[in-house]
Design a protein around this motif. Sequence first.
Motif, PDB file in Angstrom:
ATOM      1  N   THR A  63       0.821  -1.213   0.000  1.00 36.49           N
ATOM      2  CA  THR A  63       0.000   0.000   0.000  1.00 36.49           C
ATOM      3  C   THR A  63       0.852   1.259   0.000  1.00 36.49           C
ATOM      4  O   THR A  63       0.539   2.244  -0.686  1.00 36.49           O
ATOM      5  N   VAL A  64       1.934   1.253   0.766  1.00 36.03           N
ATOM      6  CA  VAL A  64       2.825   2.416   0.800  1.00 36.03           C
ATOM      7  C   VAL A  64       3.340   2.725  -0.599  1.00 36.03           C
ATOM      8  O   VAL A  64       3.384   3.888  -1.028  1.00 36.03           O
ATOM      9  N   ARG A  68       2.411   6.035  -2.912  1.00 29.58           N
ATOM     10  CA  ARG A  68       3.504   6.875  -3.400  1.00 29.58           C
ATOM     11  C   ARG A  68       3.367   7.092  -4.905  1.00 29.58           C
ATOM     12  O   ARG A  68       3.544   8.211  -5.414  1.00 29.58           O
ATOM     13  N   LEU A  69       3.040   6.030  -5.651  1.00 33.00           N
ATOM     14  CA  LEU A  69       2.866   6.167  -7.095  1.00 33.00           C
ATOM     15  C   LEU A  69       1.672   7.052  -7.427  1.00 33.00           C
ATOM     16  O   LEU A  69       1.721   7.850  -8.370  1.00 33.00           O
ATOM     17  N   VAL A  70       0.593   6.918  -6.649  1.00 35.35           N
ATOM     18  CA  VAL A  70      -0.584   7.759  -6.868  1.00 35.35           C
ATOM     19  C   VAL A  70      -0.223   9.230  -6.681  1.00 35.35           C
ATOM     20  O   VAL A  70      -0.595  10.090  -7.482  1.00 35.35           O
ATOM     21  N   GLU A  71       0.529   9.516  -5.594  1.00 33.21           N
ATOM     22  CA  GLU A  71       0.883  10.907  -5.327  1.00 33.21           C
ATOM     23  C   GLU A  71       1.833  11.454  -6.383  1.00 33.21           C
ATOM     24  O   GLU A  71       1.704  12.600  -6.822  1.00 33.21           O
ATOM     25  N   ALA A 271      10.767  11.125  -0.854  1.00 28.63           N
ATOM     26  CA  ALA A 271      11.846  11.824  -1.559  1.00 28.63           C
ATOM     27  C   ALA A 271      11.522  12.082  -3.021  1.00 28.63           C
ATOM     28  O   ALA A 271      12.020  13.038  -3.616  1.00 28.63           O
ATOM     29  N   GLY A 272      10.693  11.236  -3.628  1.00 26.37           N
ATOM     30  CA  GLY A 272      10.371  11.410  -5.031  1.00 26.37           C
ATOM     31  C   GLY A 272       9.197  12.319  -5.298  1.00 26.37           C
ATOM     32  O   GLY A 272       8.894  12.610  -6.463  1.00 26.37           O
ATOM     33  N   VAL A 273       8.529  12.799  -4.240  1.00 24.68           N
ATOM     34  CA  VAL A 273       7.383  13.690  -4.409  1.00 24.68           C
ATOM     35  C   VAL A 273       7.891  15.071  -4.828  1.00 24.68           C
ATOM     36  O   VAL A 273       8.790  15.625  -4.197  1.00 24.68           O
ATOM     37  N   LEU A 274       7.315  15.614  -5.877  1.00 21.72           N
ATOM     38  CA  LEU A 274       7.844  16.837  -6.479  1.00 21.72           C
ATOM     39  C   LEU A 274       7.966  17.974  -5.475  1.00 21.72           C
ATOM     40  O   LEU A 274       9.004  18.635  -5.391  1.00 21.72           O
TER      41      LEU A 274
END
Length: 300
Positions: A63-64, A68-71, A271-274
């Motif tokens: 789920t995590v 993360r991919l959704v965000e 870390a990958g969230v813009l």
Amino acid sequence: MRTFVRVAERGSLSAVARELGVGQSTITRHLRELEEAIRAPLLSRTTRRVTLTDEGSRYYAHTVQILRLVEQAGDEARGARGAPAGTIRISCTAAFGVLHASRLIFTFQDRNPDIGVDLSLTDERVDLVREGVDIALRLGPLADSALKLRALGQSRRLLVAAPAYLAARGRPTVPRDLSAHEGIRMSNVAGSDTLVLQGPGGERHAAPFGGRLRVDHGLAAREALVAGRGIAPAHRWLVGDLLATGRLEVILPDYSPPPVPLSLLIVPERAGVLRVRLLVDFLAEQIGDIPGIEQLRSGR
């Protein structure tokens, strides 16, 4: 799924309800509907704590990654329109946050008007994942962890006191003189009864450092110094304005406490969230403008 992840990380339905601003019954309903949808028990509830079942542990790990991919997909869609948006949760050392980091965040938000910031000021080493924090600004050495670390620089420190204190108690001329003076110590710093100083030739001096006052907040130490309560090692960014106006003076200028590392801790899944990347890069670029912070050339 988001509700489930936060309950798994915090171990408390009521804490997640407060965090999300909803009633606990809503959290309970979300979890019940999720368990009914996947036909497996995800959480084990006791009177004190909520823990993951074996099925819940496996489901949490997937789920995590899904969330993360959704965000990230949402970030990319918004980024295509040139408007990064959403909320960033930051934890920051208290005095540093009040005096300096908050101003950097104001500037960041002026440049990114659709990004919200939740700023938590604390000197405690909080569990970032458990508390839902994206990044943390921290002073001091850090223990190894699963978090990503970005070293920002070093914070210079000085030994300072108020003119009134020095007039009443005399001015130390060598490190061993400190044993006869009142020290303002930090109760949340181990070994504060010994002051380590670096001499003009790089040699190390360890001086006994006692005193009747101990505090657990940098701003309280700052006030104690101005009030003439004693001598203290202080970050340049904490007392620079007081030195400029003469309310404090540097003592033993040839001897200085070692600098303290300044770092960013980043939750790997964030870390990958813009918007998080934008703030991390902004802080790394701007942190050197703060008095007393010696920035690393690479910012890493």
